[in-house]
Design a protein around this motif. Sequence first.
Motif, PDB file in Angstrom:
ATOM      1  N   LEU A   1       0.841  -1.189   0.000  1.00 40.00           N
ATOM      2  CA  LEU A   1       0.000   0.000   0.000  1.00 40.00           C
ATOM      3  C   LEU A   1       0.876   1.239   0.000  1.00 40.00           C
ATOM      4  O   LEU A   1       2.101   1.142   0.115  1.00 40.00           O
ATOM      5  N   THR A   2       0.243   2.389  -0.125  1.00 37.90           N
ATOM      6  CA  THR A   2       0.969   3.651  -0.039  1.00 37.90           C
ATOM      7  C   THR A   2       0.304   4.540   0.994  1.00 37.90           C
ATOM      8  O   THR A   2      -0.906   4.448   1.235  1.00 37.90           O
ATOM      9  N   ASP A   3       1.111   5.404   1.601  1.00 38.12           N
ATOM     10  CA  ASP A   3       0.632   6.279   2.666  1.00 38.12           C
ATOM     11  C   ASP A   3      -0.525   7.154   2.203  1.00 38.12           C
ATOM     12  O   ASP A   3      -1.450   7.473   2.959  1.00 38.12           O
ATOM     13  N   SER A   4      -0.537   7.549   0.934  1.00 41.78           N
ATOM     14  CA  SER A   4      -1.560   8.457   0.417  1.00 41.78           C
ATOM     15  C   SER A   4      -2.942   7.834   0.330  1.00 41.78           C
ATOM     16  O   SER A   4      -3.926   8.531   0.099  1.00 41.78           O
ATOM     17  N   MET A   5      -3.046   6.531   0.534  1.00 40.86           N
ATOM     18  CA  MET A   5      -4.343   5.859   0.447  1.00 40.86           C
ATOM     19  C   MET A   5      -5.234   6.137   1.655  1.00 40.86           C
ATOM     20  O   MET A   5      -6.418   5.783   1.638  1.00 40.86           O
ATOM     21  N   GLY A   6      -4.676   6.727   2.707  1.00 43.43           N
ATOM     22  CA  GLY A   6      -5.479   7.004   3.891  1.00 43.43           C
ATOM     23  C   GLY A   6      -4.961   8.210   4.637  1.00 43.43           C
ATOM     24  O   GLY A   6      -3.853   8.707   4.383  1.00 43.43           O
ATOM     25  N   THR A   7      -5.770   8.679   5.575  1.00 41.59           N
ATOM     26  CA  THR A   7      -5.348   9.786   6.426  1.00 41.59           C
ATOM     27  C   THR A   7      -4.553   9.245   7.600  1.00 41.59           C
ATOM     28  O   THR A   7      -4.547   8.037   7.871  1.00 41.59           O
TER      29      THR A   7
END
Length: 755
Positions: free
Chosen positions: A213-219
């Motif tokens: 996953l990538t950090d930008s997928m969630g807050t």
Amino acid sequence: MLCEAVKSYLANAKGMPFFYAVGDENYNQILSELKQNSVIVDRISDFCPKDDKFPDIDDVIDYFRTLDTDYRQNKHVLIGLGEYLALRGSAFAEKILRRLDKTTLGTARVVLLLRCVTQQVNALQMDDNRIVEQNRLYIEENAVSSVTVTCTSYFSQKDVAIGVKKLLHDLEDGLFCNIHAISALDFSQSLVPVSYIKTPFVAIQHVAPGVELTDSMGTTAQWEQFYQELLKCNGSLDKLFSRYDCADDFEEDIYEKCAGLEFKNWVFYISLKQNYDRIQNDYLAYVVANTDCYEDLRINLLTGIVHIPRSDRRFHNLYTERKKLVKGFPESEIAAFIRENQIDPMESIYRYTDNTKMEREAIISWVAQHGYIAEIEIIYPALAQYLGEYVFDCGGLSDELTKYFKQYRLMKVTNQITPEFLAQVEQNAQRLPYTHLETRDSAILRIPDKKDAFLYWIDALGVEYLSYIAILAKKKGLSIHVDIAYVELPTITSINKGFFEKWAGSKKEKEPRLDEIKHKEEGGYFYKPGQAPVHLASELEVIRKAVDRAATELAMHTCKTFVIASDHGASRLAVIHHQEEKYDTDTKGEHSGRCCKEFADADLPQAICENGYLVLADYGRFKNSRAANVEVHGGASLEEVIVPIITLSLKKQCDLIIKLINADAVYCDRRLGTTIQLYISDADNTQSISVVIDEKRYAAKGSDKTHYEVNLYDMRRAKKNISAAVYDGDDLIGTVHFDIKGKMATVSNDFDDLF
């Protein structure tokens, strides 16, 4: 094994400390052997003034100098010093080591068991030959360490050292490799690698290294909660996704899973991203690959197809997969798709489905504007079936009515009247061809066994729907018989409801919604001139439900025949023609001007006098009445006056026995679905038995001529009040009812699990 140098040191007081550089591999063994030689263990962590303050070296040196006076036993080993010095950096370590080298101890003997600073101990040896001469230094051959530190606040207290004191204590216990700690101290000069986890997403990567996953997928807040849930699941992503019911079955209840802003909805999106290779639905995989944040998932599921041209070789498959996927989306969500899909009209029609009323109406609007295309058979089968040819079987009028109503249906959908058809209507107004048919009341009177018949009155049902009804009956495996008749004039309910009131059977019911759709306020349709006949979508739905009702009643054996009849038909073309009669009348036009009360000296060749009314047989209107805006009845056009009497029955009338075996023990399986066992006493084609549940068909597998197994492969959850229609080929032969229970462990299962 202890080196000879340290053995000698412990045996003879030197007055100064012994520097013993070791590695991770032998640390615990050497410490254990020192303890066996009655050496007291001191920890550098005990000299930390606070939990997150470095040890005070002055206190350490003062402690050393008092050993020979304060203790009867004066052989000691100090552990943790090397790790502490390493955390402070090379320059600090060398400085402290040189200071300790010059510290006098009296008769006390102190072994400094040092890890992580082998290079600095070696430098000390190079700087001071006396330490070698005095035999107070030993560097183990394998004096290397793999200690690393990760500073974080994202691990549970049992997994993290809170403060440098606890960190040193763990190192003193011989821990190596990576150690997690919480500390506000500066480790920028550290000899051991120190990394920092400053975000919950980075912490997740440490707990579950396989995360894709990538950090930008969630807050940050979402990743924080995800991290905490991951700890509860012992770092298992599969367990976390299973806890939130999104480990598999990505398509099941997808709207419920993705329509919301709750944490569980976001977790579903994350599960799709993490398990992309396990997605079976090609359209879902396409959307997930092109969705970079959760907030876009729902809208992309709806509109992603818009960005795929029909020329793309994947289009048909993606269209089909999308249709299944978004079937559960409510009407309110479809508006965004329709709005975006209208950008390119020539492409838009191929993307619509018949899943929702809004889309069905959009399809009708498109056809009204651009004309009928063959692909409608796939896009909106019900509309194609409505427009399909129905061959009348009513004597000499058969060909005429077949041609007339085929044209009528097409013009209703395309919202226009050709001059040729209008001329035909005006000729019919003179000929009154319907009078060659029998009356509706006569046809109903001929129905046999009325006590075992169910009369279902659909208000305003004309013969225009027969092509659609015939196909619905076939799909349901019903036998259909149609009588074509005409009703009394004017074609209004008050004149034509006697057939229902005088019905000799005990079962009867009225369905008013078709009439309401056509011209009553409850129908919700209010047209402006030129507006497409989108109300047809609702009309077809009323009729579909009526045939469903017939199939259910017949399958439940509440009746032997199900009779659908009507009081009158209705005309769309009379509305869009917008004609008004230009003559004086002593009475007011009624039913949008299609009829009026009879008055003296009326001389209209297109008007018929019956039941005290003047009734128009063309598409005209009497004055002083409000024009209809959807459809109209009251006149004598063929579509208003000709009605069907439809008798439906089960094709198979023998005394079949259909039973669900072990009906009280139907359990679901999360992987395999639900399996039911059927007993059918007499089947025409044992290879074609199936059951239909919620419009989905499941094939049965026969073990012999009377026993069948049906796998409901997508029913993986408990569910109550299931009604399954049983089919022999295309014939509906009965229904079974059951509940699906959650899978329960039995005593025998538990016993078997032991082996």
